[in-house]
Design an enzyme around this catalytic site. Structure first.
Site, PDB file in Angstrom:
ATOM      1  N   ARG A   1     121.394 -22.855  23.668  1.00  0.00           N
ATOM      2  CA  ARG A   1     120.502 -21.740  23.797  1.00  0.00           C
ATOM      3  C   ARG A   1     120.978 -20.492  23.821  1.00  0.00           C
ATOM      4  O   ARG A   1     122.114 -20.203  24.279  1.00  0.00           O
ATOM      5  CB  ARG A   1     119.707 -21.877  24.963  1.00  0.00           C
ATOM      6  CG  ARG A   1     119.448 -23.482  25.208  1.00  0.00           C
ATOM      7  CD  ARG A   1     119.077 -23.447  26.958  1.00  0.00           C
ATOM      8  NE  ARG A   1     118.600 -24.650  27.450  1.00  0.00           N
ATOM      9  CZ  ARG A   1     119.432 -25.641  27.846  1.00  0.00           C
ATOM     10  NH1 ARG A   1     120.686 -25.519  27.816  1.00  0.00           N
ATOM     11  NH2 ARG A   1     119.104 -26.810  28.269  1.00  0.00           N
TER      12      ARG A   1
ATOM     13  N   HIS B   1     105.727 -26.638  24.486  1.00  0.00           N
ATOM     14  CA  HIS B   1     105.300 -26.418  25.853  1.00  0.00           C
ATOM     15  C   HIS B   1     104.102 -25.728  25.978  1.00  0.00           C
ATOM     16  O   HIS B   1     103.512 -24.960  25.124  1.00  0.00           O
ATOM     17  CB  HIS B   1     106.525 -25.248  26.540  1.00  0.00           C
ATOM     18  CG  HIS B   1     107.833 -25.845  26.399  1.00  0.00           C
ATOM     19  ND1 HIS B   1     108.186 -27.173  27.251  1.00  0.00           N
ATOM     20  CD2 HIS B   1     108.784 -25.823  25.860  1.00  0.00           C
ATOM     21  CE1 HIS B   1     109.539 -27.328  26.984  1.00  0.00           C
ATOM     22  NE2 HIS B   1     109.910 -26.470  26.242  1.00  0.00           N
TER      23      HIS B   1
ATOM     24  N   SER C   1     114.663 -21.386  24.757  1.00  0.00           N
ATOM     25  CA  SER C   1     113.077 -22.069  25.018  1.00  0.00           C
ATOM     26  C   SER C   1     112.275 -21.131  25.959  1.00  0.00           C
ATOM     27  O   SER C   1     112.815 -20.360  26.693  1.00  0.00           O
ATOM     28  CB  SER C   1     113.350 -23.314  26.080  1.00  0.00           C
ATOM     29  OG  SER C   1     112.460 -23.947  26.273  1.00  0.00           O
TER      30      SER C   1
HETATM   31  C1  FAD Z   1     119.136 -27.559  24.344  1.00  0.00           C
HETATM   32  C2  FAD Z   1     117.917 -26.890  23.836  1.00  0.00           C
HETATM   33  C3  FAD Z   1     116.583 -27.209  24.264  1.00  0.00           C
HETATM   34  C4  FAD Z   1     115.533 -26.614  23.500  1.00  0.00           C
HETATM   35  N1  FAD Z   1     114.401 -27.174  23.823  1.00  0.00           N
HETATM   36  C5  FAD Z   1     113.171 -26.510  23.315  1.00  0.00           C
HETATM   37  C6  FAD Z   1     111.891 -27.085  23.120  1.00  0.00           C
HETATM   38  O1  FAD Z   1     111.817 -28.307  23.735  1.00  0.00           O
HETATM   39  N2  FAD Z   1     110.902 -26.453  22.900  1.00  0.00           N
HETATM   40  C7  FAD Z   1     110.875 -24.988  22.550  1.00  0.00           C
HETATM   41  O2  FAD Z   1     109.931 -24.513  22.309  1.00  0.00           O
HETATM   42  N3  FAD Z   1     112.109 -24.423  22.478  1.00  0.00           N
HETATM   43  C8  FAD Z   1     113.386 -25.159  22.833  1.00  0.00           C
HETATM   44  N4  FAD Z   1     114.632 -24.508  22.624  1.00  0.00           N
HETATM   45  C9  FAD Z   1     114.712 -23.308  22.063  1.00  0.00           C
HETATM   46  C10 FAD Z   1     114.610 -23.352  20.786  1.00  0.00           C
HETATM   47  O3  FAD Z   1     115.435 -24.499  20.139  1.00  0.00           O
HETATM   48  C11 FAD Z   1     115.066 -21.888  20.204  1.00  0.00           C
HETATM   49  O4  FAD Z   1     114.232 -21.191  20.751  1.00  0.00           O
HETATM   50  C12 FAD Z   1     114.824 -21.908  18.727  1.00  0.00           C
HETATM   51  O5  FAD Z   1     115.374 -22.733  17.871  1.00  0.00           O
HETATM   52  C13 FAD Z   1     115.682 -20.597  18.327  1.00  0.00           C
HETATM   53  O6  FAD Z   1     115.325 -20.235  16.873  1.00  0.00           O
HETATM   54  P1  FAD Z   1     116.274 -19.072  16.250  1.00  0.00           P
HETATM   55  O7  FAD Z   1     115.778 -19.244  14.729  1.00  0.00           O
HETATM   56  O8  FAD Z   1     116.024 -17.744  16.987  1.00  0.00           O
HETATM   57  O9  FAD Z   1     118.093 -19.296  16.343  1.00  0.00           O
HETATM   58  P2  FAD Z   1     118.707 -20.268  15.595  1.00  0.00           P
HETATM   59  O10 FAD Z   1     117.995 -21.615  15.221  1.00  0.00           O
HETATM   60  O11 FAD Z   1     120.045 -20.498  16.248  1.00  0.00           O
HETATM   61  O12 FAD Z   1     119.050 -19.814  14.065  1.00  0.00           O
HETATM   62  C14 FAD Z   1     119.899 -18.611  13.911  1.00  0.00           C
HETATM   63  C15 FAD Z   1     120.308 -18.818  12.559  1.00  0.00           C
HETATM   64  O13 FAD Z   1     121.326 -17.492  12.272  1.00  0.00           O
HETATM   65  C16 FAD Z   1     122.228 -17.819  11.406  1.00  0.00           C
HETATM   66  N5  FAD Z   1     123.279 -16.814  11.722  1.00  0.00           N
HETATM   67  C17 FAD Z   1     124.088 -16.499  12.701  1.00  0.00           C
HETATM   68  N6  FAD Z   1     124.859 -15.580  12.551  1.00  0.00           N
HETATM   69  C18 FAD Z   1     124.514 -15.163  11.308  1.00  0.00           C
HETATM   70  C19 FAD Z   1     125.240 -14.252  10.469  1.00  0.00           C
HETATM   71  N7  FAD Z   1     126.367 -13.381  10.935  1.00  0.00           N
HETATM   72  N8  FAD Z   1     125.128 -14.390   9.041  1.00  0.00           N
HETATM   73  C20 FAD Z   1     123.983 -14.907   8.505  1.00  0.00           C
HETATM   74  N9  FAD Z   1     123.577 -15.815   9.461  1.00  0.00           N
HETATM   75  C21 FAD Z   1     123.902 -15.974  10.848  1.00  0.00           C
HETATM   76  C22 FAD Z   1     122.802 -19.177  12.086  1.00  0.00           C
HETATM   77  O14 FAD Z   1     123.448 -19.709  10.815  1.00  0.00           O
HETATM   78  C23 FAD Z   1     121.263 -19.993  12.274  1.00  0.00           C
HETATM   79  O15 FAD Z   1     120.856 -20.624  11.277  1.00  0.00           O
HETATM   80  C24 FAD Z   1     115.749 -25.372  22.908  1.00  0.00           C
HETATM   81  C25 FAD Z   1     116.817 -25.096  22.769  1.00  0.00           C
HETATM   82  C26 FAD Z   1     118.049 -25.671  23.271  1.00  0.00           C
HETATM   83  C27 FAD Z   1     119.496 -25.345  22.760  1.00  0.00           C
END
Ligand code: FAD
Length: 478
Positions: A310, A49, A336
């Site tokens: 999300r 974005h 997001s």
């Molecule tokens: C529908 C949707 C559309 C989106 N579109 C966009 C977009 O177009 N552009 C943008 O910038 N962002 C977008 N986002 C947001 C973006 O996808 C997220 O902000 C980002 O992927 C978050 O990453 P993360 O690593 O924080 O979380 P996650 O990818 O959820 O990773 C968390 C990890 O923690 C692990 N975990 C959880 N609990 C434990 C535990 N107890 N022990 C060990 N491991 C654990 C899980 O297995 C997972 O692998 C969107 C999100 C969604 C859902």
């Protein structure tokens, strides 16, 4: 003893791991799943974005703008697909026109320059987007909007972090965290000791934070559903957003790097176990709303649907801070634009938070580069001929829908953070992502996985332990 234990191998944990790997630190990433990037990071719109949308003054706004400006360099260094297609927010009536004028002002307040956003009238938009619906009256043009390939973004960051010494322990669900002089992190498999713990666990953020002290926030799962259109369909040249509503950015039309088009997402709070389930009502909502922006969407060309969750935090913003327990850092509520913001969040977490606790000494042998990936569909005939001479496996087509060769699949398995399952191969090489969804190539992918991992074919799993596909040998099979 580790200097840093990262919990969570999504894009947040991945980019933080790579940033940490620049320094002389002993780091490990723990994740509960069989592969990396299996939750929010694998089910999103893939949009980088521009920064026009988050409320000014929020962490979302700050890191969105910074992250957008870092993506191109990160993608070049790590050979991550990156498509600078631009984006546009479209208004279909006067109220929406006022809303997108407000977005223009918001974008400027967030730090976008005037050449990074422009108001356009219908005639100007039609020159860029000939398939525009008759309802659209004006638009906000966002040339710095881009599209990535989210799995590969996370995988590439972890691979590069591992090339630079970071460890990865999958199938390790963190169930207990204690602190004395250091942290003791207990998983379903093992016990890890560390000086700093980074909680990057997405929708489980507050659950994991609560393992060490009462969290000051709560993370809830907000589901988004999608349709995927086949790659021979092009309904838009750039990312087309509707005017936003209280539910967020709305149903977006997003051309993908590999040629497909995403329609979605929806937005609905659900229980954690329901985040990846699609619903008839959600998919119908996508059909109705996507047609407000463009005409002639060939819905008979849908190849699949999917959903992701999300991690919405109770304060509505990212939570990126050291908790009341010294050394325990929450990187939570990363909804997001978290995919966009990730590289900037990583620099902040490592430089401003970890750096205040541990001395950061740069490694002399750090390499920011990932070995390039061969994507045969991007090569000319001459380049392909050269490649075939070097390695015949690049001339054996395995996935005909996506044009993925044996060489690409073997490479996806044999790198650091390589594929160990059929879905792992699909997420890295795209074999099985096309029109037939693996119907033709899956058996060959099983053969290659078994050979490269040196296991029996019956031990090859679909996505995780217990998801083996073959249950026995047929007559005559060796
Ligand atoms: C529908 C949707 C559309 C989106 N579109 C966009 C977009 O177009 N552009 C943008 O910038 N962002 C977008 N986002 C947001 C973006 O996808 C997220 O902000 C980002 O992927 C978050 O990453 P993360 O690593 O924080 O979380 P996650 O990818 O959820 O990773 C968390 C990890 O923690 C692990 N975990 C959880 N609990 C434990 C535990 N107890 N022990 C060990 N491991 C654990 C899980 O297995 C997972 O692998 C969107 C999100 C969604 C859902």
């Amino acid at each position: 003893m580790y200097d840093v234990i990262i919990i969570g191998a999504g894009i947040s944990g991945a980019t933080i791991a790579r940033e940490l790997s620049r320094y002389d630190l002993k780091t490990i990433i723990l994740d509960k799943e069989y592969d990396v990037a299996t939750e929010a990071t694998m089910a999103n719109s893939a949009i980088i974005h521009s920064g026009h949308d988050p409320l000014p003054g929020t962490l979302k706004a700050k890191f969105n703008i910074l992250g957008n400006r870092m993506y191109k360099q990160m993608s070049t260094e790590l050979d991550i697909p990156f498509m600078e297609c631009g984006g546009m927010v479209l208004a279909t009536n006067k109220e929406e026109h006022i809303l997108i004028e407000e977005l223009y002002a918001r974008g400027i307040e967030n730090g976008l320059q005037s050449h990074e956003l422009q108001m356009l009238n219908r005639e100007d938009i039609l020159l860029l987007e000939p398939n525009l619906s008759d309802h659209v009256i004006s638009g906000l043009n966002l040339p710095t909007t881009a599209v990535t390939f989210p799995w590969e973004a996370a995988i590439a960051n972890i691979e590069n972090a591992m090339d630079n010494g970071v460890e990865l322990a999958l199938e390790n669900k963190v169930v207990k965290i204690e602190k004395n002089d250091y942290f003791t992190v207990t998983t379903n498999k093992d016990v890890y000791k560390g000086r700093i713990v980074i909680n990057a666990t997405g929708i489980f953020g507050s659950d994991v934070a609560n393992l060490i002290s009462k969290a000051t926030f709560e993370t809830k799962a907000r589901r988004g559903e999608y349709y995927v259109l086949d790659k021979d369909v092009r309904v838009a040249n750039r990312v087309l957003y509707p005017a936003p509503s209280e539910k967020g950015k709305g149903v977006i039309i997003t051309p993908q790097y590999h040629g497909n088009t995403l329609l979605g997402p929806t937005s609905e709070f659900v229980d954690f176990e329901d985040v990846s389930k699609t619903t008839a009502s959600g998919l119908e909502y996508i059909k109705t709303n996507s047609q407000k922006l463009v005409k002639n969407i060939p819905f008979h060309k849908i190849v699949r649907s999917f959903a992701g969750g999300r991690a919405t935090s109770s304060n509505g913003d990212f939570i990126i801070e050291e908790s009341d327990v010294k050394g325990f850092i929450n990187v939570c509520g990363i909804e997001s634009p978290g995919l966009t913001a990730a590289p900037a969040i990583a620099v902040y977490v490592v430089g401003e938070i970890v750096g205040n606790i541990l001395k950061l000494i740069k490694k002399e042998d750090f390499s920011p580069l990932r070995k390039p990936v061969v994507r045969t569909f991007e090569l000319s005939n001459d380049e392909l001929n050269e490649l075939f001479k070097e390695d015949k496996r690049y001339s054996k087509m395995i996935c005909r829908c996506e044009k993925v060769t044996e060489g690409e699949i073997v490479d996806s398995i044999n790198r650091n953070c390589g594929a160990r399952s059929i879905v792992g191969v699909k997420n890295r090489s795209r074999a099985g992502s096309g029109r037939c969804q693996g119907g033709f190539c899956q058996s060959e992918v099983i053969n290659i996985l078994a050979r490269e991992l040196n296991i029996d074919k019956q031990q090859v799993v679909y996505s995780k332990t217990g998801s083996e596909i073959l249950i026995g040998k047929t007559k005559g099979e060796k």
